[in-house]
Design an enzyme around this catalytic site. Sequence first.
Site, PDB file in Angstrom:
ATOM      1  N   GLU A 158     -19.791  -4.957  -9.204  1.00 17.28           N
ATOM      2  CA  GLU A 158     -20.218  -6.645  -8.421  1.00 17.28           C
ATOM      3  C   GLU A 158     -21.624  -6.740  -9.021  1.00 17.28           C
ATOM      4  O   GLU A 158     -21.844  -7.990  -9.165  1.00 17.28           O
ATOM      5  CB  GLU A 158     -20.425  -6.326  -6.654  1.00 17.28           C
ATOM      6  CG  GLU A 158     -19.144  -5.844  -6.164  1.00 17.28           C
ATOM      7  CD  GLU A 158     -18.706  -6.813  -5.644  1.00 17.28           C
ATOM      8  OE1 GLU A 158     -19.240  -8.086  -5.259  1.00 17.28           O
ATOM      9  OE2 GLU A 158     -17.540  -6.934  -5.401  1.00 17.28           O
ATOM     10  N   HIS A 163     -11.799  -2.282  -8.396  1.00 24.00           N
ATOM     11  CA  HIS A 163     -12.869  -2.432  -9.268  1.00 24.00           C
ATOM     12  C   HIS A 163     -12.959  -1.948 -10.673  1.00 24.00           C
ATOM     13  O   HIS A 163     -13.441  -2.192 -11.374  1.00 24.00           O
ATOM     14  CB  HIS A 163     -14.286  -2.476  -8.515  1.00 24.00           C
ATOM     15  CG  HIS A 163     -14.521  -3.311  -7.338  1.00 24.00           C
ATOM     16  ND1 HIS A 163     -13.831  -3.776  -6.517  1.00 24.00           N
ATOM     17  CD2 HIS A 163     -15.797  -4.106  -7.248  1.00 24.00           C
ATOM     18  CE1 HIS A 163     -14.424  -4.574  -5.673  1.00 24.00           C
ATOM     19  NE2 HIS A 163     -15.452  -4.966  -6.342  1.00 24.00           N
ATOM     20  N   CYS A 178      -8.904   1.910  -7.376  1.00 20.21           N
ATOM     21  CA  CYS A 178      -9.592   0.962  -6.922  1.00 20.21           C
ATOM     22  C   CYS A 178      -9.671  -0.298  -7.615  1.00 20.21           C
ATOM     23  O   CYS A 178      -9.732  -0.257  -8.712  1.00 20.21           O
ATOM     24  CB  CYS A 178     -11.136   1.596  -6.656  1.00 20.21           C
ATOM     25  SG  CYS A 178     -12.375   0.128  -5.957  1.00 20.21           S
ATOM     26  N   ASP A 180      -7.371  -8.949  -0.485  1.00 18.66           N
ATOM     27  CA  ASP A 180      -8.495  -7.841  -0.851  1.00 18.66           C
ATOM     28  C   ASP A 180      -9.646  -7.754  -0.016  1.00 18.66           C
ATOM     29  O   ASP A 180      -9.929  -8.970   0.776  1.00 18.66           O
ATOM     30  CB  ASP A 180      -8.632  -7.781  -2.407  1.00 18.66           C
ATOM     31  CG  ASP A 180      -9.753  -6.789  -2.617  1.00 18.66           C
ATOM     32  OD1 ASP A 180      -9.518  -5.490  -2.172  1.00 18.66           O
ATOM     33  OD2 ASP A 180     -10.751  -7.036  -3.390  1.00 18.66           O
ATOM     34  N   SER A 181     -10.421  -6.854   0.121  1.00 21.49           N
ATOM     35  CA  SER A 181     -11.663  -6.911   0.803  1.00 21.49           C
ATOM     36  C   SER A 181     -12.570  -7.953   0.280  1.00 21.49           C
ATOM     37  O   SER A 181     -13.499  -8.126   0.879  1.00 21.49           O
ATOM     38  CB  SER A 181     -12.367  -5.275   0.936  1.00 21.49           C
ATOM     39  OG  SER A 181     -12.482  -5.124  -0.539  1.00 21.49           O
ATOM     40  N   CYS A 208      -5.828  -4.477  -2.458  1.00 20.70           N
ATOM     41  CA  CYS A 208      -6.955  -3.568  -1.966  1.00 20.70           C
ATOM     42  C   CYS A 208      -6.400  -1.946  -1.777  1.00 20.70           C
ATOM     43  O   CYS A 208      -5.583  -1.767  -0.779  1.00 20.70           O
ATOM     44  CB  CYS A 208      -7.458  -3.861  -0.736  1.00 20.70           C
ATOM     45  SG  CYS A 208      -8.999  -2.860  -0.088  1.00 20.70           S
ATOM     46  N   ASN A 209      -7.005  -1.028  -2.443  1.00 22.41           N
ATOM     47  CA  ASN A 209      -6.584   0.082  -2.180  1.00 22.41           C
ATOM     48  C   ASN A 209      -6.893   0.855  -1.094  1.00 22.41           C
ATOM     49  O   ASN A 209      -6.118   1.493  -0.338  1.00 22.41           O
ATOM     50  CB  ASN A 209      -7.276   1.176  -3.271  1.00 22.41           C
ATOM     51  CG  ASN A 209      -6.869   0.957  -4.646  1.00 22.41           C
ATOM     52  OD1 ASN A 209      -5.882   1.587  -5.217  1.00 22.41           O
ATOM     53  ND2 ASN A 209      -7.123  -0.022  -5.489  1.00 22.41           N
ATOM     54  N   THR A 210      -7.788   0.423  -0.466  1.00 24.93           N
ATOM     55  CA  THR A 210      -8.533   1.132   0.794  1.00 24.93           C
ATOM     56  C   THR A 210      -7.394   0.657   1.706  1.00 24.93           C
ATOM     57  O   THR A 210      -6.984   1.221   2.704  1.00 24.93           O
ATOM     58  CB  THR A 210      -9.894   0.666   1.073  1.00 24.93           C
ATOM     59  OG1 THR A 210     -10.560   1.004  -0.136  1.00 24.93           O
ATOM     60  CG2 THR A 210     -10.514   1.460   2.264  1.00 24.93           C
ATOM     61  N   TYR A 216     -14.700  -2.370   2.369  1.00 24.46           N
ATOM     62  CA  TYR A 216     -13.676  -1.633   3.518  1.00 24.46           C
ATOM     63  C   TYR A 216     -13.757  -0.256   3.018  1.00 24.46           C
ATOM     64  O   TYR A 216     -13.767   0.573   3.938  1.00 24.46           O
ATOM     65  CB  TYR A 216     -12.302  -2.238   3.074  1.00 24.46           C
ATOM     66  CG  TYR A 216     -11.700  -3.310   3.576  1.00 24.46           C
ATOM     67  CD1 TYR A 216     -12.679  -4.369   4.194  1.00 24.46           C
ATOM     68  CD2 TYR A 216     -10.412  -3.741   3.580  1.00 24.46           C
ATOM     69  CE1 TYR A 216     -12.245  -5.478   4.666  1.00 24.46           C
ATOM     70  CE2 TYR A 216      -9.992  -4.827   4.182  1.00 24.46           C
ATOM     71  CZ  TYR A 216     -10.987  -6.029   4.574  1.00 24.46           C
ATOM     72  OH  TYR A 216     -10.614  -7.011   5.046  1.00 24.46           O
ATOM     73  N   GLY A 217     -14.377   0.271   1.663  1.00 21.26           N
ATOM     74  CA  GLY A 217     -14.507   1.517   1.387  1.00 21.26           C
ATOM     75  C   GLY A 217     -14.836   2.527   2.293  1.00 21.26           C
ATOM     76  O   GLY A 217     -14.273   3.547   2.653  1.00 21.26           O
TER      77      GLY A 217
HETATM   78  N1  DGL Z   1     -11.020  -3.369  -2.655  1.00 24.67           N
HETATM   79  C1  DGL Z   1     -11.505  -2.085  -2.641  1.00 24.67           C
HETATM   80  C2  DGL Z   1     -10.523  -1.077  -3.023  1.00 24.67           C
HETATM   81  O1  DGL Z   1      -9.821  -1.424  -3.788  1.00 24.67           O
HETATM   82  C3  DGL Z   1     -12.755  -1.915  -3.182  1.00 24.67           C
HETATM   83  C4  DGL Z   1     -14.183  -2.604  -2.351  1.00 24.67           C
HETATM   84  C5  DGL Z   1     -14.410  -2.201  -1.059  1.00 24.67           C
HETATM   85  O2  DGL Z   1     -14.814  -1.105  -0.662  1.00 24.67           O
HETATM   86  O3  DGL Z   1     -13.880  -2.897  -0.236  1.00 24.67           O
HETATM   87  O4  DGL Z   1     -10.307   0.074  -2.552  1.00 24.67           O
END
Ligand code: DGL
Length: 273
Positions: A152, A186, A184, A10-11, A73-75, A42-43
Amino acid sequence: MSSAPIGIFDSGIGGLTVARTIHELLPNESTIYLGDTARVPYGPKSPETVQRYSREIVDWLSREGVKAVVVACNTATAHALPALRERLAMPVVGVIEPGARAAALTTARGTVGVIGTAGTISSGAYRRALELELPGARIVERACPLFVPLVEEGWLSHPATRAVAEEYLADVRAAGVDVLVLGCTHYPLLKPLIGDVMGCGTVLIDSAYETARELVGVLQHHGIAASPDAVVTHRYVVTDDIERFERVGAVFLGKPLTGVEHVNVEAVVINAP
Ligand code: DGL
């Protein structure tokens, strides 16, 4: 069967919600979790940058001998999944297809909401996945970039987070969605608050759970699940500060987090003269 670990990345910290669910659903599997804390978030980053980061991470995980990769990570899934699948000779599971599939199976009205980072929403990856699963679906998307820093900060039920959620979710709620995909890493931590704002008529889809379930099937399909007597280890690796990751990460993981290692995954660029 294979006792090699599963690579999860993940990011940063958020993907620990996916790791936690994988540990619960696959208690015989070892894992290596990599949080790219030096380069999070990463978003808001461009697709090319997220693809490069993702390539560097999976190359590092491959060198550590993982048997499969979960892009938690979704992004990163939105921007890089096809490229990673081409790059690696092992199964690669992302978080978007499982979440979209669950949403398509759950909606009664065919009206689905998706929330995520700016990059995830602008990529259209959830829209494409949902249109494949549920042709003709009405899809309402909304980027919610402030949710990541609020989580966060630990402000999971803070009045400021509620005010932001009311603002972000007003249109999604007005559209009458009966399913909302938490697109996402989070957002599962905001489930009580988001559920409250959306009202009891909306089912929240947590991609973490759906992804772990998909992984179970993928490991079986490829014949690489660990044996029931396998010795299980979980490694956690970050690209930046260890102390903060251990402290905040424990909330995401739901248990104490210690022994985190630091690595540098960036590819060395040699400039030709
Ligand atoms: N892990 C990122 C996601 O699921 C969220 C945090 C980020 O922006 O890196 O998209």
